[in-house]
Design a protein around this motif. Structure first.
Motif, PDB file in Angstrom:
ATOM      1  N   LEU A 158       0.819  -1.208   0.000  1.00  0.00           N
ATOM      2  CA  LEU A 158       0.000   0.000   0.000  1.00  0.00           C
ATOM      3  C   LEU A 158       0.857   1.265   0.000  1.00  0.00           C
ATOM      4  O   LEU A 158       0.532   2.243  -0.684  1.00  0.00           O
ATOM      5  CB  LEU A 158      -0.925  -0.003   1.221  1.00  0.00           C
ATOM      6  CG  LEU A 158      -2.104  -0.975   1.149  1.00  0.00           C
ATOM      7  CD1 LEU A 158      -2.795  -1.074   2.510  1.00  0.00           C
ATOM      8  CD2 LEU A 158      -3.110  -0.528   0.086  1.00  0.00           C
ATOM      9  N   LEU A 159       1.952   1.248   0.745  1.00  0.00           N
ATOM     10  CA  LEU A 159       2.854   2.409   0.756  1.00  0.00           C
ATOM     11  C   LEU A 159       3.472   2.635  -0.619  1.00  0.00           C
ATOM     12  O   LEU A 159       3.613   3.782  -1.065  1.00  0.00           O
ATOM     13  CB  LEU A 159       3.949   2.209   1.803  1.00  0.00           C
ATOM     14  CG  LEU A 159       3.524   2.351   3.263  1.00  0.00           C
ATOM     15  CD1 LEU A 159       4.659   1.935   4.187  1.00  0.00           C
ATOM     16  CD2 LEU A 159       3.082   3.782   3.557  1.00  0.00           C
ATOM     17  N   LEU A 160       3.831   1.546  -1.290  1.00  0.00           N
ATOM     18  CA  LEU A 160       4.370   1.671  -2.644  1.00  0.00           C
ATOM     19  C   LEU A 160       3.314   2.240  -3.580  1.00  0.00           C
ATOM     20  O   LEU A 160       3.593   3.171  -4.365  1.00  0.00           O
ATOM     21  CB  LEU A 160       4.834   0.301  -3.145  1.00  0.00           C
ATOM     22  CG  LEU A 160       5.248   0.211  -4.624  1.00  0.00           C
ATOM     23  CD1 LEU A 160       6.407   1.149  -4.929  1.00  0.00           C
ATOM     24  CD2 LEU A 160       5.618  -1.222  -4.984  1.00  0.00           C
ATOM     25  N   PHE A 161       2.124   1.707  -3.511  1.00  0.00           N
ATOM     26  CA  PHE A 161       1.034   2.157  -4.381  1.00  0.00           C
ATOM     27  C   PHE A 161       0.736   3.646  -4.170  1.00  0.00           C
ATOM     28  O   PHE A 161       0.614   4.411  -5.135  1.00  0.00           O
ATOM     29  CB  PHE A 161      -0.215   1.322  -4.115  1.00  0.00           C
ATOM     30  CG  PHE A 161      -1.444   1.784  -4.840  1.00  0.00           C
ATOM     31  CD1 PHE A 161      -1.559   1.608  -6.214  1.00  0.00           C
ATOM     32  CD2 PHE A 161      -2.475   2.404  -4.162  1.00  0.00           C
ATOM     33  CE1 PHE A 161      -2.689   2.041  -6.897  1.00  0.00           C
ATOM     34  CE2 PHE A 161      -3.606   2.838  -4.830  1.00  0.00           C
ATOM     35  CZ  PHE A 161      -3.716   2.656  -6.204  1.00  0.00           C
ATOM     36  N   THR A 162       0.647   4.067  -2.899  1.00  0.00           N
ATOM     37  CA  THR A 162       0.313   5.470  -2.627  1.00  0.00           C
ATOM     38  C   THR A 162       1.454   6.400  -3.060  1.00  0.00           C
ATOM     39  O   THR A 162       1.205   7.549  -3.451  1.00  0.00           O
ATOM     40  CB  THR A 162       0.003   5.688  -1.135  1.00  0.00           C
ATOM     41  OG1 THR A 162       1.093   5.186  -0.338  1.00  0.00           O
ATOM     42  CG2 THR A 162      -1.274   4.957  -0.755  1.00  0.00           C
ATOM     43  N   SER A 163       2.691   5.912  -3.005  1.00  0.00           N
ATOM     44  CA  SER A 163       3.821   6.727  -3.474  1.00  0.00           C
ATOM     45  C   SER A 163       3.722   6.974  -4.971  1.00  0.00           C
ATOM     46  O   SER A 163       3.994   8.076  -5.451  1.00  0.00           O
ATOM     47  CB  SER A 163       5.145   6.030  -3.155  1.00  0.00           C
ATOM     48  OG  SER A 163       5.359   5.944  -1.766  1.00  0.00           O
ATOM     49  N   VAL A 164       3.323   5.931  -5.707  1.00  0.00           N
ATOM     50  CA  VAL A 164       3.172   6.079  -7.159  1.00  0.00           C
ATOM     51  C   VAL A 164       2.005   7.014  -7.466  1.00  0.00           C
ATOM     52  O   VAL A 164       2.107   7.869  -8.370  1.00  0.00           O
ATOM     53  CB  VAL A 164       2.965   4.702  -7.825  1.00  0.00           C
ATOM     54  CG1 VAL A 164       2.776   4.866  -9.331  1.00  0.00           C
ATOM     55  CG2 VAL A 164       4.155   3.786  -7.548  1.00  0.00           C
ATOM     56  N   ILE A 165       0.909   6.879  -6.719  1.00  0.00           N
ATOM     57  CA  ILE A 165      -0.238   7.772  -6.912  1.00  0.00           C
ATOM     58  C   ILE A 165       0.173   9.218  -6.650  1.00  0.00           C
ATOM     59  O   ILE A 165      -0.220  10.138  -7.389  1.00  0.00           O
ATOM     60  CB  ILE A 165      -1.404   7.373  -5.978  1.00  0.00           C
ATOM     61  CG1 ILE A 165      -2.002   6.035  -6.417  1.00  0.00           C
ATOM     62  CG2 ILE A 165      -2.492   8.448  -5.982  1.00  0.00           C
ATOM     63  CD1 ILE A 165      -2.625   6.050  -7.796  1.00  0.00           C
ATOM     64  N   HIS A 166       0.964   9.433  -5.620  1.00  0.00           N
ATOM     65  CA  HIS A 166       1.440  10.788  -5.313  1.00  0.00           C
ATOM     66  C   HIS A 166       2.222  11.367  -6.489  1.00  0.00           C
ATOM     67  O   HIS A 166       2.027  12.534  -6.862  1.00  0.00           O
ATOM     68  CB  HIS A 166       2.319  10.751  -4.071  1.00  0.00           C
ATOM     69  CG  HIS A 166       2.944  12.073  -3.731  1.00  0.00           C
ATOM     70  ND1 HIS A 166       2.238  13.136  -3.196  1.00  0.00           N
ATOM     71  CD2 HIS A 166       4.219  12.511  -3.863  1.00  0.00           C
ATOM     72  CE1 HIS A 166       3.047  14.166  -3.016  1.00  0.00           C
ATOM     73  NE2 HIS A 166       4.254  13.816  -3.417  1.00  0.00           N
TER      74      HIS A 166
END
Length: 235
Positions: A191-199
């Motif tokens: 989830l942290l990886l995913f949200t970093s990409v979304i950012h």
């Protein structure tokens, strides 16, 4: 008669004790005995695959390589050899390469690539190969035995995304799918990886859908938004 110059370090493999001495000398600023760094790098990389070396020494060698990366890595060919070495370790069975060794190798290789990029031009293929290898590691959701290693790979990918915002934007749909499928404690790393990409996508105003999986995750190719911009864009 003029005194002959000191011979360079021998190319024969070093023993575990010799490596421990060498590391201590480097940390104390004694580099003159090892004036040919490229052969020394080759010796170190080959030593990482030696079965007779204890895990503790291999971890020490990886930390040492990371600590002195700017001295060891001066060409993209050397970085390519590092990523090749990582690939061999990641795909090796656990009785050959322990999980802790794989984890540290991924962390060190990622750190070295990012650090070395400040000094040399990282070849696109080398960068793509590292990302692809890490994506292969995380593309095994819910395998409990390697959940910690998959979590480490997610953290490495997150560092690469921070280094080059938008790097993983084309595979964000696949990352979202992995987040939905992961049920172990590694789910937080996904989830942290995913949200970093979304950012990165939002900050750079990229036209990307999180539901789009038309671009395959493997083989990986850096998206045009990254290759066009060259160096990373601060966020």
């Amino acid at each position: 008669m003029a005194e002959k110059a000191a011979a360079p370090p021998p190319s024969k493999p070093l023993t575990a004790q010799e490596w421990e001495t060498l590391i201590e000398e480097f940390q104390n600023g004694v580099h003159h005995k090892w004036n040919s760094l490229d052969p020394l790098l080759d010796l170190l990389l080959s030593s990482l695959h030696r079965k007779d070396f204890p895990l503790s020494l291999k971890l020490q060698l990886l930390v040492f390589l990371d600590e002195f990366s700017l001295s060891f890595f001066s060409t993209h060919h050397q970085l390519h050899r590092l990523v090749d070495g990582l690939r061999t370790v990641v795909h090796a069975p656990l009785d050959v390469a322990a999980s802790a060794f794989k984890d540290q190798f991924m962390v060190s290789a990622t750190s070295i690539l990012i650090c070395a990029s400040e000094k040399i031009a990282v070849e696109a293929q080398t960068e793509n190969n590292l990302v692809e290898l890490l994506l292969t590691v995380i593309n095994r959701p819910n395998f409990g035995s390697d959940r910690h290693t998959r979590g480490i790979a997610c953290e490495c990918l997150r560092e690469l995304e921070r280094w080059k915002p938008g790097l993983l934007s084309d595979v964000v749909g696949h990352l979202w799918s992995l987040c939905q499928n992961e049920r172990t404690h590694a789910s937080q790393c996904y989830l942290l990886l995913f949200t970093s990409v979304i950012h990165s996508i939002v900050a750079r105003k990229l036209s990307v859908s999180i539901l789009n999986t038309s671009v395959p995750m493997v083989p990986f190719n850096a998206p045009q938004c990254v290759t066009d911009s060259g160096r990373s864009v601060p966020i």
